[in-house]
Motif scaffolding. Sequence first.
Motif, PDB file in Angstrom:
ATOM      1  N   PRO A  78       0.827  -1.212   0.000  1.00  0.00           N
ATOM      2  CA  PRO A  78       0.000   0.000   0.000  1.00  0.00           C
ATOM      3  C   PRO A  78       0.858   1.257   0.000  1.00  0.00           C
ATOM      4  O   PRO A  78       1.869   1.344   0.696  1.00  0.00           O
ATOM      5  N   GLY A  79       0.464   2.215  -0.819  1.00  0.00           N
ATOM      6  CA  GLY A  79       1.205   3.455  -0.945  1.00  0.00           C
ATOM      7  C   GLY A  79       2.179   3.466  -2.098  1.00  0.00           C
ATOM      8  O   GLY A  79       2.675   4.531  -2.481  1.00  0.00           O
ATOM      9  N   LEU A  80       2.450   2.272  -2.673  1.00  0.00           N
ATOM     10  CA  LEU A  80       3.388   2.162  -3.784  1.00  0.00           C
ATOM     11  C   LEU A  80       2.713   1.476  -4.964  1.00  0.00           C
ATOM     12  O   LEU A  80       1.777   0.683  -4.788  1.00  0.00           O
ATOM     13  N   VAL A  81       3.194   1.763  -6.186  1.00  0.00           N
ATOM     14  CA  VAL A  81       2.643   1.096  -7.364  1.00  0.00           C
ATOM     15  C   VAL A  81       3.031  -0.378  -7.328  1.00  0.00           C
ATOM     16  O   VAL A  81       3.898  -0.795  -6.562  1.00  0.00           O
ATOM     17  N   ALA A  82       2.396  -1.168  -8.179  1.00  0.00           N
ATOM     18  CA  ALA A  82       2.553  -2.624  -8.117  1.00  0.00           C
ATOM     19  C   ALA A  82       3.938  -3.084  -8.569  1.00  0.00           C
ATOM     20  O   ALA A  82       4.495  -4.037  -8.015  1.00  0.00           O
ATOM     21  N   ARG A  83       4.509  -2.412  -9.579  1.00  0.00           N
ATOM     22  CA  ARG A  83       5.773  -2.871 -10.140  1.00  0.00           C
ATOM     23  C   ARG A  83       6.889  -1.882  -9.821  1.00  0.00           C
ATOM     24  O   ARG A  83       6.694  -0.663  -9.896  1.00  0.00           O
ATOM     25  N   PRO A  84       8.065  -2.383  -9.486  1.00  0.00           N
ATOM     26  CA  PRO A  84       9.178  -1.480  -9.183  1.00  0.00           C
ATOM     27  C   PRO A  84       9.668  -0.747 -10.425  1.00  0.00           C
ATOM     28  O   PRO A  84       9.548  -1.237 -11.544  1.00  0.00           O
ATOM     29  N   ALA A  85      10.235   0.434 -10.197  1.00  0.00           N
ATOM     30  CA  ALA A  85      10.843   1.189 -11.297  1.00  0.00           C
ATOM     31  C   ALA A  85      12.156   0.560 -11.708  1.00  0.00           C
ATOM     32  O   ALA A  85      12.535   0.601 -12.882  1.00  0.00           O
ATOM     33  N   TRP A  86      12.869  -0.019 -10.746  1.00  0.00           N
ATOM     34  CA  TRP A  86      14.133  -0.691 -11.032  1.00  0.00           C
ATOM     35  C   TRP A  86      14.515  -1.560  -9.843  1.00  0.00           C
ATOM     36  O   TRP A  86      13.920  -1.456  -8.765  1.00  0.00           O
ATOM     37  N   SER A  87      15.496  -2.406 -10.062  1.00  0.00           N
ATOM     38  CA  SER A  87      15.908  -3.315  -8.999  1.00  0.00           C
ATOM     39  C   SER A  87      17.382  -3.674  -9.171  1.00  0.00           C
ATOM     40  O   SER A  87      17.970  -3.461 -10.234  1.00  0.00           O
ATOM     41  N   PRO A 104       4.994  -9.198   4.811  1.00  0.00           N
ATOM     42  CA  PRO A 104       6.288  -9.651   5.328  1.00  0.00           C
ATOM     43  C   PRO A 104       7.066  -8.455   5.885  1.00  0.00           C
ATOM     44  O   PRO A 104       6.979  -7.349   5.341  1.00  0.00           O
ATOM     45  N   GLU A 105       7.815  -8.673   6.939  1.00  0.00           N
ATOM     46  CA  GLU A 105       8.554  -7.572   7.550  1.00  0.00           C
ATOM     47  C   GLU A 105       9.488  -6.894   6.553  1.00  0.00           C
ATOM     48  O   GLU A 105       9.622  -5.661   6.545  1.00  0.00           O
ATOM     49  N   GLU A 106      10.129  -7.678   5.687  1.00  0.00           N
ATOM     50  CA  GLU A 106      11.070  -7.108   4.735  1.00  0.00           C
ATOM     51  C   GLU A 106      10.384  -6.292   3.648  1.00  0.00           C
ATOM     52  O   GLU A 106      11.030  -5.593   2.876  1.00  0.00           O
ATOM     53  N   ASN A 107       9.041  -6.356   3.579  1.00  0.00           N
ATOM     54  CA  ASN A 107       8.298  -5.596   2.582  1.00  0.00           C
ATOM     55  C   ASN A 107       7.719  -4.298   3.144  1.00  0.00           C
ATOM     56  O   ASN A 107       6.932  -3.625   2.478  1.00  0.00           O
ATOM     57  N   ILE A 108       8.092  -3.956   4.379  1.00  0.00           N
ATOM     58  CA  ILE A 108       7.724  -2.648   4.913  1.00  0.00           C
ATOM     59  C   ILE A 108       8.729  -1.647   4.359  1.00  0.00           C
ATOM     60  O   ILE A 108       9.912  -1.706   4.673  1.00  0.00           O
ATOM     61  N   PRO A 109       8.282  -0.698   3.532  1.00  0.00           N
ATOM     62  CA  PRO A 109       9.249   0.129   2.800  1.00  0.00           C
ATOM     63  C   PRO A 109       9.822   1.278   3.622  1.00  0.00           C
ATOM     64  O   PRO A 109       9.232   1.734   4.609  1.00  0.00           O
ATOM     65  N   LEU A 110      10.979   1.740   3.191  1.00  0.00           N
ATOM     66  CA  LEU A 110      11.515   3.031   3.564  1.00  0.00           C
ATOM     67  C   LEU A 110      11.233   3.987   2.412  1.00  0.00           C
ATOM     68  O   LEU A 110      10.991   3.548   1.273  1.00  0.00           O
ATOM     69  N   PHE A 111      11.278   5.287   2.675  1.00  0.00           N
ATOM     70  CA  PHE A 111      10.897   6.260   1.651  1.00  0.00           C
ATOM     71  C   PHE A 111      11.972   7.315   1.473  1.00  0.00           C
ATOM     72  O   PHE A 111      12.551   7.811   2.434  1.00  0.00           O
ATOM     73  N   SER A 112      12.231   7.637   0.202  1.00  0.00           N
ATOM     74  CA  SER A 112      13.241   8.621  -0.138  1.00  0.00           C
ATOM     75  C   SER A 112      12.575   9.963  -0.415  1.00  0.00           C
ATOM     76  O   SER A 112      11.565  10.036  -1.129  1.00  0.00           O
ATOM     77  N   GLN A 113      13.139  11.012   0.173  1.00  0.00           N
ATOM     78  CA  GLN A 113      12.603  12.356  -0.030  1.00  0.00           C
ATOM     79  C   GLN A 113      13.553  13.150  -0.939  1.00  0.00           C
ATOM     80  O   GLN A 113      14.763  12.960  -0.878  1.00  0.00           O
ATOM     81  N   PRO A 114      13.054  14.031  -1.799  1.00  0.00           N
ATOM     82  CA  PRO A 114      11.661  14.448  -1.898  1.00  0.00           C
ATOM     83  C   PRO A 114      10.837  13.675  -2.921  1.00  0.00           C
ATOM     84  O   PRO A 114       9.694  14.021  -3.179  1.00  0.00           O
ATOM     85  N   SER A 115      11.401  12.632  -3.529  1.00  0.00           N
ATOM     86  CA  SER A 115      10.698  11.937  -4.613  1.00  0.00           C
ATOM     87  C   SER A 115       9.477  11.182  -4.129  1.00  0.00           C
ATOM     88  O   SER A 115       8.525  10.980  -4.885  1.00  0.00           O
ATOM     89  N   GLY A 116       9.488  10.716  -2.869  1.00  0.00           N
ATOM     90  CA  GLY A 116       8.395   9.890  -2.374  1.00  0.00           C
ATOM     91  C   GLY A 116       8.497   8.442  -2.789  1.00  0.00           C
ATOM     92  O   GLY A 116       7.632   7.637  -2.454  1.00  0.00           O
ATOM     93  N   TYR A 117       9.576   8.084  -3.526  1.00  0.00           N
ATOM     94  CA  TYR A 117       9.755   6.690  -3.920  1.00  0.00           C
ATOM     95  C   TYR A 117      10.021   5.840  -2.677  1.00  0.00           C
ATOM     96  O   TYR A 117      10.694   6.273  -1.736  1.00  0.00           O
ATOM     97  N   GLY A 118       9.480   4.609  -2.706  1.00  0.00           N
ATOM     98  CA  GLY A 118       9.713   3.681  -1.617  1.00  0.00           C
ATOM     99  C   GLY A 118      10.653   2.573  -2.061  1.00  0.00           C
ATOM    100  O   GLY A 118      10.715   2.226  -3.249  1.00  0.00           O
ATOM    101  N   TYR A 119      11.397   2.019  -1.123  1.00  0.00           N
ATOM    102  CA  TYR A 119      12.313   0.944  -1.476  1.00  0.00           C
ATOM    103  C   TYR A 119      12.357  -0.107  -0.372  1.00  0.00           C
ATOM    104  O   TYR A 119      12.153   0.192   0.804  1.00  0.00           O
ATOM    105  N   ILE A 120      12.585  -1.352  -0.796  1.00  0.00           N
ATOM    106  CA  ILE A 120      12.691  -2.471   0.133  1.00  0.00           C
ATOM    107  C   ILE A 120      13.909  -3.303  -0.231  1.00  0.00           C
ATOM    108  O   ILE A 120      14.349  -3.319  -1.386  1.00  0.00           O
TER     109      ILE A 120
END
Length: 474
Positions: free
Chosen positions: A58-67, A445-461
């Motif tokens: 929740p809060g993020l799109v379904a597919r990552p922008a990159w990995s 899953p605990e590892e899927n709780i994201p952190l967020f980068s500012q100011p873009s608002g992108y989330g990462y796990i």
Amino acid sequence: MNKYTVTAVGLVLTLGLVAGCGSSDGDDDSTAGPKGGSSADPTAAKPTGPAYSGPAIPGLVARPAWSLPPAHAIDLGDTLLFVKDAQGKYAIGQGYAWEPADGSVGTLHFTNDPEPATLEFRDVKTGQVRKILKVKTDRVAATTWHDGVRAVAVFAEATTESDGLSEEKTTTKVTVYGSDGTELGKATAEGDKFDVHEGYIIEQDGDASLKLTPIDGGAARKVTCTGQLAQCSFDSRTNEIDGGQAHAPLITGKYAFYVENASTYEDDPEQLVMTDLATGKKAWSTADVTPPAGVELDEDGKRTSGALRVLDVRDGRVLTAWGAGAFSPDTWVTATYDIASGKQVGGSSKYSYEDSPADTIDTEGSSVFTPDHTLAAAHTEQGTAVWQPADGKEVWAQKEGEKAMQPLRFSPNGILYGTTKDDFSPSVFLAVDGRTKKVLAKSLPEENIPLFSQPSGYGYISTQKGFFVFPAQG
């Protein structure tokens, strides 16, 4: 609280984790351009890492922008910093003590002795490499430059052995880089028992003082806590000064805090004093303002509790939390004050915070905030309560009979991630709408709780399968 700090510091220093461990010592190089480092090819394709097969977040799109393959990163705002060791393997930043309280990466890379390493500065939105630096280091850690600008510190420790008569001598070089890989400053300090924060080397100077030395040159500043039994230390997990019952950001923007009457009540409770960082001149103090309604006072009009916190300083205002009373050790009253006038702005929020013996950091009297600080979530005896720092108004709160949730962090668009736990059962991680309390995901899953980068608002796990970066959900 935070008496754990004293014990933990000794342990961590023994492990060499708090110790500043070095800089590149002029050995910076770049695989993307001329010697000394340069920008990478902006036309390079985004990285082609593993595909994401986990649950929707929740809060993020379904597919990552990159990995990328499994890795951890230091968030520098518009870039993410990755470290590769001499064998080309990404650092995963796990297993280090003294990590930040917000769940982000503190120490990303650590070795016993300086070794070659590669720093990759990648665009947070595309994953493209902006700059590559080759350094020799034994520790790479997140830090901040002046005014809270995110940065990375690269350490390298050197030891001069005894000649038989002289003492063995250790020095540590530290170099700080900005989000684009530009060197912001470098310095050399004796020994290895110091922290780096806001562009300063922070060292303990006796029991009651901290020495702040600018990395980019200039006179050192001393911050001293007063009081008959004063103890004053810096907690790098929270970047706070610890004066006993009173806690505040050591440095925040152009200000620094110290504690008056630390660790002893004497005739007055502890007070937090905010000073001009450059001059030491007082700018604001809890002694000069009226405690908010709900704080118990004695017959002389003084607080019966010495517990006190400053949670944030921004836009000319100070956000505070006050111990409610001598016999209410877990109840806090939160209020905002205007720095110039000293007057309270808006109302106050009063909560009995969860007193967990497993928590050695600072949930008592503290909250987690949305990046824009329009919402805060407190960990109370009943679970989570969400309130507005601007006016102290409660948005919602859990009630008796519900599964108590401990808040972990907010997304930029107001999704609150937290955890619940039944007796003898594993923790359950979930996501709720921060304004409506609606549950959006109840078993992440605990590892899927994201952190967020500012100011873009992108989330990462970072998972066992890879490092994934997602745009924010519309």
